[in-house]
Design a protein around this motif. Structure first.
Motif, PDB file in Angstrom:
ATOM      1  N   ARG A  95     -54.330   6.050 -48.240  1.00 38.15           N
ATOM      2  CA  ARG A  95     -55.783   5.982 -48.427  1.00 38.15           C
ATOM      3  C   ARG A  95     -56.230   6.483 -49.667  1.00 38.15           C
ATOM      4  NH1 ARG A  95     -59.559   5.117 -45.031  1.00 38.15           N
ATOM      5  NH2 ARG A  95     -61.092   6.551 -45.898  1.00 38.15           N
ATOM      6  N   THR A  96     -55.567   7.608 -50.126  1.00 35.19           N
ATOM      7  CA  THR A  96     -56.139   7.976 -51.371  1.00 35.19           C
ATOM      8  C   THR A  96     -55.193   7.712 -52.709  1.00 35.19           C
ATOM      9  OG1 THR A  96     -54.550  10.257 -50.928  1.00 35.19           O
ATOM     10  CG2 THR A  96     -56.931  10.099 -50.081  1.00 35.19           C
TER      11      THR A  96
ATOM     12  N   ASP B 197     -55.642   5.144 -54.517  1.00 34.95           N
ATOM     13  CA  ASP B 197     -56.903   4.571 -55.359  1.00 34.95           C
ATOM     14  C   ASP B 197     -57.888   5.662 -55.560  1.00 34.95           C
ATOM     15  OD1 ASP B 197     -55.299   2.260 -55.508  1.00 34.95           O
ATOM     16  OD2 ASP B 197     -56.197   1.148 -54.015  1.00 34.95           O
ATOM     17  N   ARG B 198     -57.956   6.450 -54.667  1.00 37.98           N
ATOM     18  CA  ARG B 198     -59.331   7.537 -54.651  1.00 37.98           C
ATOM     19  C   ARG B 198     -58.614   8.592 -54.434  1.00 37.98           C
ATOM     20  NH1 ARG B 198     -63.922   7.274 -50.531  1.00 37.98           N
ATOM     21  NH2 ARG B 198     -65.122   9.057 -51.504  1.00 37.98           N
ATOM     22  N   PRO B 199     -58.181   9.262 -55.394  1.00 39.79           N
ATOM     23  CA  PRO B 199     -57.431  10.694 -55.253  1.00 39.79           C
ATOM     24  C   PRO B 199     -58.274  11.666 -54.537  1.00 39.79           C
ATOM     25  CG  PRO B 199     -57.107   9.894 -57.407  1.00 39.79           C
ATOM     26  CD  PRO B 199     -58.049   8.876 -56.704  1.00 39.79           C
ATOM     27  N   LEU B 200     -57.718  12.639 -53.798  1.00 43.64           N
ATOM     28  CA  LEU B 200     -58.527  13.883 -53.426  1.00 43.64           C
ATOM     29  C   LEU B 200     -58.661  14.722 -54.490  1.00 43.64           C
ATOM     30  CD1 LEU B 200     -56.060  14.363 -50.176  1.00 43.64           C
ATOM     31  CD2 LEU B 200     -58.546  13.307 -50.057  1.00 43.64           C
TER      32      LEU B 200
ATOM     33  N   ARG C 150     -59.139   9.185 -41.884  1.00 47.25           N
ATOM     34  CA  ARG C 150     -60.577   9.239 -42.471  1.00 47.25           C
ATOM     35  C   ARG C 150     -61.247  10.500 -42.290  1.00 47.25           C
ATOM     36  NH1 ARG C 150     -60.513   4.074 -40.428  1.00 47.25           N
ATOM     37  NH2 ARG C 150     -61.485   4.689 -38.485  1.00 47.25           N
TER      38      ARG C 150
ATOM     39  N   GLU D 188     -59.636  13.179 -44.736  1.00 46.32           N
ATOM     40  CA  GLU D 188     -60.248  12.906 -45.903  1.00 46.32           C
ATOM     41  C   GLU D 188     -61.756  13.363 -46.237  1.00 46.32           C
ATOM     42  OE1 GLU D 188     -60.793   9.362 -49.199  1.00 46.32           O
ATOM     43  OE2 GLU D 188     -60.329   8.909 -47.014  1.00 46.32           O
ATOM     44  N   GLU D 189     -62.632  13.139 -45.189  1.00 42.88           N
ATOM     45  CA  GLU D 189     -63.812  13.732 -45.176  1.00 42.88           C
ATOM     46  C   GLU D 189     -64.085  15.210 -45.159  1.00 42.88           C
ATOM     47  OE1 GLU D 189     -66.094  11.590 -42.055  1.00 42.88           O
ATOM     48  OE2 GLU D 189     -65.494   9.495 -42.639  1.00 42.88           O
TER      49      GLU D 189
ATOM     50  N   ARG E 259     -63.192  16.269 -48.544  1.00 44.50           N
ATOM     51  CA  ARG E 259     -64.335  15.744 -49.797  1.00 44.50           C
ATOM     52  C   ARG E 259     -65.610  16.667 -49.488  1.00 44.50           C
ATOM     53  NH1 ARG E 259     -62.146  12.223 -52.609  1.00 44.50           N
ATOM     54  NH2 ARG E 259     -60.739  10.349 -51.797  1.00 44.50           N
TER      55      ARG E 259
END
Length: 172
Positions: A32-33, A35-38, A149, A152-153, A156
């Motif tokens: 998931r990450t 393309d959008r790194p933590l 998900r 990840e939330e 973030r």
């Protein structure tokens, strides 16, 4: 302001079916990450559940998010329990880790040694099958995407001190 260290830990054994759910979630999180790194400095790791290894991974972290298989009576395979500790170690849950010595032991040891992360979020997933073999049971596998998900939330939304921050309203 510098961001505190964040660690995401998948606990388990991928060769014992549902006990591998933590590792499956960290693998999905990595996908998931891509393309959008933590946030910078976030560490994603897998662990067999040994309390000393868990301590080593989360020591000094502002936030540690742990995903592990759990057993509960009566069992509801695929049910997810979320537990948050603020560094005091006072929260408890009726579920237990699928490991003989596990997360509860690591939390207690961390308290004694003053090595508990500032904030610890635990996702415990009730399993259906701990027998030898690879692959998750259907009810547990069905939770992997949502868990990735959710983790990840959590990451973030973490502030520099590990506490949850509503970034949409942080400037107000």
């Amino acid at each position: 302001m510098s961001v505190g260290r964040i660690v995401v830990i998948g606990v388990g054994n991928e060769f014992r079916h549902d006990d591998g759910v933590g590792w499956a979630v960290t693998a999905r999180l990595a996908e998931r990450t891509a393309d959008r790194p933590l946030p910078p400095g976030t560490v994603v790791a897998d662990c067999d559940g040994d309390p000393a290894r868990l301590l080593g991974l989360w020591e000094g972290a502002a936030l540690a998010v742990v995903v592990d298989a759990a057993h509960a009576e009566p069992p509801h395979p695929g049910r997810v329990h979320r537990l948050t500790l603020d560094g005091t170690g006072t929260a408890r849950t009726a579920t237990t880790s699928s490991h003989g010595l596990g997360l509860g032991d690591a939390v207690e040891l961390s308290l004694v040694l003053d090595r508990l992360p500032r904030r610890l979020v635990v996702y415990a997933v009730e399993g259906a099958d701990r027998s030898l073999g690879r692959g998750l049971s259907a009810p547990v596998a069905a939770r992997v995407d949502a868990l990735a998900r959710a983790v990840e939330e959590d990451v973030r939304r973490s502030g520099p001190d590990g506490r949850e921050v509503d970034h949409d309203h942080a400037a107000e």
